[in-house]
Design a protein around this motif. Structure first.
Motif, mmCIF file in Angstrom:
data_model
loop_
_atom_site.group_PDB
_atom_site.id
_atom_site.type_symbol
_atom_site.label_atom_id
_atom_site.label_comp_id
_atom_site.label_asym_id
_atom_site.label_seq_id
_atom_site.Cartn_x
_atom_site.Cartn_y
_atom_site.Cartn_z
ATOM 1 N N VAL A 164 -4.290 -24.451 14.523
ATOM 2 C CA VAL A 164 -5.573 -24.685 13.732
ATOM 3 C C VAL A 164 -6.415 -23.365 14.170
ATOM 4 O O VAL A 164 -6.974 -22.960 13.263
ATOM 5 C CB VAL A 164 -6.233 -26.082 14.453
ATOM 6 N N LEU A 165 -6.225 -23.055 15.162
ATOM 7 C CA LEU A 165 -6.852 -21.593 15.700
ATOM 8 C C LEU A 165 -6.547 -20.535 14.710
ATOM 9 O O LEU A 165 -7.145 -19.723 14.040
ATOM 10 C CB LEU A 165 -7.005 -21.326 17.200
ATOM 11 N N ALA A 166 -5.139 -20.548 14.595
ATOM 12 C CA ALA A 166 -4.565 -19.444 13.843
ATOM 13 C C ALA A 166 -4.768 -19.638 12.356
ATOM 14 O O ALA A 166 -5.459 -18.678 11.694
ATOM 15 C CB ALA A 166 -2.916 -19.447 13.920
ATOM 16 N N ARG A 167 -5.105 -20.871 11.696
ATOM 17 C CA ARG A 167 -5.432 -20.906 10.604
ATOM 18 C C ARG A 167 -6.964 -20.503 10.487
ATOM 19 O O ARG A 167 -7.170 -19.711 9.546
ATOM 20 C CB ARG A 167 -5.226 -22.209 10.012
ATOM 21 N N ASN A 168 -7.815 -20.847 11.491
ATOM 22 C CA ASN A 168 -9.222 -20.664 11.282
ATOM 23 C C ASN A 168 -9.206 -19.054 11.184
ATOM 24 O O ASN A 168 -10.330 -18.564 10.510
ATOM 25 C CB ASN A 168 -10.085 -21.400 12.347
ATOM 26 N N VAL A 169 -8.611 -18.538 12.137
ATOM 27 C CA VAL A 169 -8.798 -16.974 12.345
ATOM 28 C C VAL A 169 -8.542 -16.438 10.842
ATOM 29 O O VAL A 169 -8.958 -15.409 10.445
ATOM 30 C CB VAL A 169 -8.075 -16.269 13.312
ATOM 31 N N ALA A 170 -7.351 -16.778 10.110
ATOM 32 C CA ALA A 170 -6.703 -16.172 8.898
ATOM 33 C C ALA A 170 -8.198 -16.496 7.940
ATOM 34 O O ALA A 170 -8.183 -15.693 7.096
ATOM 35 C CB ALA A 170 -5.397 -17.015 8.608
ATOM 36 N N PHE A 171 -8.578 -17.801 8.040
ATOM 37 C CA PHE A 171 -9.644 -18.192 6.827
ATOM 38 C C PHE A 171 -10.764 -17.058 7.018
ATOM 39 O O PHE A 171 -11.330 -16.359 6.191
ATOM 40 C CB PHE A 171 -10.089 -19.399 7.250
ATOM 41 N N TYR A 172 -11.245 -16.681 8.424
ATOM 42 C CA TYR A 172 -12.293 -16.056 8.594
ATOM 43 C C TYR A 172 -11.979 -14.541 8.253
ATOM 44 O O TYR A 172 -12.975 -14.070 7.527
ATOM 45 C CB TYR A 172 -12.631 -15.986 10.093
ATOM 46 N N ASP B 40 -12.601 -0.651 7.404
ATOM 47 C CA ASP B 40 -12.526 -1.639 6.123
ATOM 48 C C ASP B 40 -11.304 -1.371 5.411
ATOM 49 O O ASP B 40 -11.114 -0.796 4.358
ATOM 50 C CB ASP B 40 -13.714 -1.143 4.999
ATOM 51 N N HIS B 41 -10.338 -1.901 5.999
ATOM 52 C CA HIS B 41 -8.932 -1.708 5.311
ATOM 53 C C HIS B 41 -8.921 -2.814 4.188
ATOM 54 O O HIS B 41 -9.602 -3.705 3.938
ATOM 55 C CB HIS B 41 -7.889 -2.204 6.409
ATOM 56 N N LYS B 42 -8.062 -2.182 3.347
ATOM 57 C CA LYS B 42 -7.514 -2.993 2.102
ATOM 58 C C LYS B 42 -6.610 -4.054 2.324
ATOM 59 O O LYS B 42 -5.569 -4.080 2.138
ATOM 60 C CB LYS B 42 -7.178 -2.243 0.730
ATOM 61 N N LEU B 43 -7.165 -5.178 3.132
ATOM 62 C CA LEU B 43 -6.322 -6.130 3.626
ATOM 63 C C LEU B 43 -5.895 -7.276 2.419
ATOM 64 O O LEU B 43 -6.499 -7.390 1.447
ATOM 65 C CB LEU B 43 -7.062 -6.878 4.558
ATOM 66 N N ASP B 44 -4.505 -7.689 2.418
ATOM 67 C CA ASP B 44 -4.168 -8.708 1.558
ATOM 68 C C ASP B 44 -3.923 -9.928 2.389
ATOM 69 O O ASP B 44 -3.705 -9.877 3.687
ATOM 70 C CB ASP B 44 -3.169 -8.501 0.337
ATOM 71 N N MET B 45 -3.754 -11.205 1.739
ATOM 72 C CA MET B 45 -3.417 -12.304 2.708
ATOM 73 C C MET B 45 -1.973 -12.277 3.350
ATOM 74 O O MET B 45 -1.886 -12.672 4.425
ATOM 75 C CB MET B 45 -3.440 -13.794 1.453
ATOM 76 N N GLU B 46 -1.033 -11.541 2.686
ATOM 77 C CA GLU B 46 0.064 -11.592 2.959
ATOM 78 C C GLU B 46 0.092 -10.720 4.521
ATOM 79 O O GLU B 46 0.571 -11.120 5.581
ATOM 80 C CB GLU B 46 1.054 -10.743 2.325
ATOM 81 N N GLN B 47 -0.594 -9.737 4.702
ATOM 82 C CA GLN B 47 -0.908 -8.605 5.756
ATOM 83 C C GLN B 47 -1.660 -9.663 6.774
ATOM 84 O O GLN B 47 -1.380 -9.630 8.024
ATOM 85 C CB GLN B 47 -1.518 -7.522 5.462
ATOM 86 N N ILE B 48 -2.646 -10.356 6.451
ATOM 87 C CA ILE B 48 -3.392 -11.120 7.419
ATOM 88 C C ILE B 48 -2.505 -12.410 7.882
ATOM 89 O O ILE B 48 -2.349 -12.286 9.244
ATOM 90 C CB ILE B 48 -4.566 -11.704 6.650
ATOM 91 N N LEU B 49 -1.842 -12.946 7.166
ATOM 92 C CA LEU B 49 -1.202 -13.980 7.574
ATOM 93 C C LEU B 49 0.032 -13.327 8.672
ATOM 94 O O LEU B 49 0.291 -14.432 9.711
ATOM 95 C CB LEU B 49 -0.270 -14.897 6.614
ATOM 96 N N LYS B 50 0.665 -12.305 8.296
ATOM 97 C CA LYS B 50 1.672 -11.941 9.147
ATOM 98 C C LYS B 50 1.093 -11.464 10.613
ATOM 99 O O LYS B 50 1.648 -11.743 11.552
ATOM 100 C CB LYS B 50 2.098 -10.495 8.384
ATOM 101 N N GLN B 51 -0.023 -10.701 10.525
ATOM 102 C CA GLN B 51 -0.691 -10.318 11.613
ATOM 103 C C GLN B 51 -1.326 -11.435 12.451
ATOM 104 O O GLN B 51 -0.996 -11.439 13.945
ATOM 105 C CB GLN B 51 -1.964 -9.358 11.405
#
Length: 451
Positions: free
Chosen positions: A389-397, A356-367
């Motif tokens: 589309v796949l990349a976006r959906n993974v970021a959403f999830y 359970d990392h403290k992720l933020d959107m910038e980290q998620i999108l970069k990864q």
């Protein structure tokens, strides 16, 4: 030489399973019984009801015959008949099954479970602060004197809503020896598929009778599948309204709360909010530890305390992953003829670690951009290229599951509406739950994002 007749049908079924989409195979081919007569070169198929038999004759005959040629080297005479219907009025639940296929005229996989067909029961469910309300509500719902006729279970993937739904089915199966309880259990996608087939084959009256008159309890999983499907929503709403008027019960599950659903008729949203709504939250450390110990006991494994604490501390948001990790740890220890140890657990958890990392959107999108080899501008653009589309959906999830951002906030980071976010999350969940090659790849990608 041609193989024995049952072997011939089994081989034909294997080819059909590879040729058809999983849902179509489960709905229309799996319920069939096959009998191949090598002397007369005739293949006789028996369907549990005329609804399936008619669909197979009209839509799948050519594909079946093509598969026959591959297996038998010849084209047999094909007949598709319907199993003889049982007398009406038999109590569903008599003997081994909770519901007779020919009474409800439904495919086995799609709607009906035998007493042994439900994998879960209440005794196996580990109760903690995160799920106690849902557990109590589910047990109470099985009683005759409960006032509510509808139960809505909501949780993220892998937290126990299916376990509770099947536990209710298993409990009702036990009651069916004493009372006439007719039960239908299926996913929203399977309900929609049967509705579409009924419309195409002009058998809507059969469909309506099946779901409104011939059952006492309707259990429907993953109802967020109905988003954006207006005609299916209308039929579903009419179905549950009809069941309610007759004093019958409805159990629904979803990853989303009714208010979070998009492109769903307001009348249906209002109807979904009736009855009792129970949310299952992320389990705390104590509950996760109890789940691990319960699983270890079922596997007859000696699990050291430090290993239990390690697993419970690292895998925090998905009980399925937690149990799967323990199962693989026990299996590996037995294969190597070693005792379960922290060192061995550290090796196994590499494939499961979703700390359970403290992720933020910038980290998620970069990864995500790095793993999919795309730019941030690309996935924020209007392009519908599959990779984007796949990349976006993974970021959403990942953002939905591992951060506290709202759907609107998640969409804002990628210039998308919250309805698009829901659709993307649903698509990822569907692929992962089907365990398809793409689903497995998506799960591996998600694991890399959150580790």
């Amino acid at each position: 030489m041609i193989a024995p007749m049952m072997n011939a049908w089994e081989r034909i079924r294997l080819i059909l399973e590879k040729s058809l989409k999983p849902g179509l195979f489960q709905l229309w081919i799996k319920p069939l019984k096959g009998d191949f007569d090598s002397e007369s070169s005739a293949l006789k198929l028996e369907a549990p009801n005329e609804f399936i038999a008619s669909w197979v004759r009209e839509k799948l005959k050519d594909l079946i015959l093509e598969s026959c040629r591959d297996v038998l080297g010849t084209t047999p005479e094909l007949t598709v008949t319907c199993a003889k219907a049982a007398p009406r009025g038999l109590p569903i639940g008599a003997g081994k099954s909770i519901a007779r296929e020919d009474q409800l005229a439904l495919p086995v996989k799609a709607a009906l479970k035998t007493t042994t067909g439900f994998r879960f029961n209440f005794e196996d469910f580990v109760v903690g602060p995160c799920n106690e309300l849902a557990y109590v509500a589910s047990k109470s719902f099985c009683r005759q004197n409960v006032s509510s006729d509808q139960l809505f279970l909501c949780s993220s993937t892998g937290l126990g809503k299916t376990h509770l739904a099947q536990s209710m089915g298993s409990h009702l199966a036990g009651l069916s020896n004493k009372k006439s309880i007719r039960l239908a259990y299926l996913t929203a996608e399977e309900f929609a598929s049967q509705l579409v087939m009924a419309i195409k084959s002009k058998r809507m009256e059969e469909f309506k009778a099946r779901f409104r008159q011939e059952i006492d309890v309707l259990m429907l999983e993953d109802i967020h599948f109905f988003q954006g499907k207006e005609k299916i929503q209308n039929e579903f709403l009419s179905t549950i309204n009809s069941l309610q008027c007759q004093g019958k019960k409805v159990v629904l599950t979803s990853t989303f709360l009714p208010k979070e659903l998009n492109d769903v008729d307001s009348n249906l949203v209002s109807r979904l909010c009736r009855g009792f709504l129970a949310v299952i939250d992320k389990p705390d450390m104590g509950t996760r530890r109890k789940i691990i110990q319960n699983k270890a006991d079922s596997l007859k494994a000696d699990l050291p305390e430090d290993v239990a604490d390690f697993l419970a501390g690292r895998i925090q948001k998905d009980i399925r992953q937690l149990e799967s990790c323990l199962h693989n740890l026990v299996f590996k220890a037995r294969m190597l003829k070693e005792s379960i140890s922290l060192e061995l657990a550290m090796e196994v958890i590499k494939n499961y670690d979703i700390q359970d990392h403290k992720l933020d959107m910038e980290q998620i999108l970069k990864q995500v951009c790095g793993l999919f080899d795309v730019s941030l501008d690309a996935i924020c653009s209007k392009s519908r290229k599959k990779q984007y589309v796949l990349a976006r959906n993974v970021a959403f999830y990942v953002a939905r599951r591992y951060t506290d951002f709202s759907l609107k906030e998640i969409g804002g980071h990628l210039n998308r509406r919250h309805s698009t976010v829901i659709k993307g999350i649903t698509n990822v969940e569907k692929e992962i739950s089907r365990n398809s090659p793409q689903g497995r790849q998506l799960q591996q990608t998600i694991n890399q994002v959150v580790v």
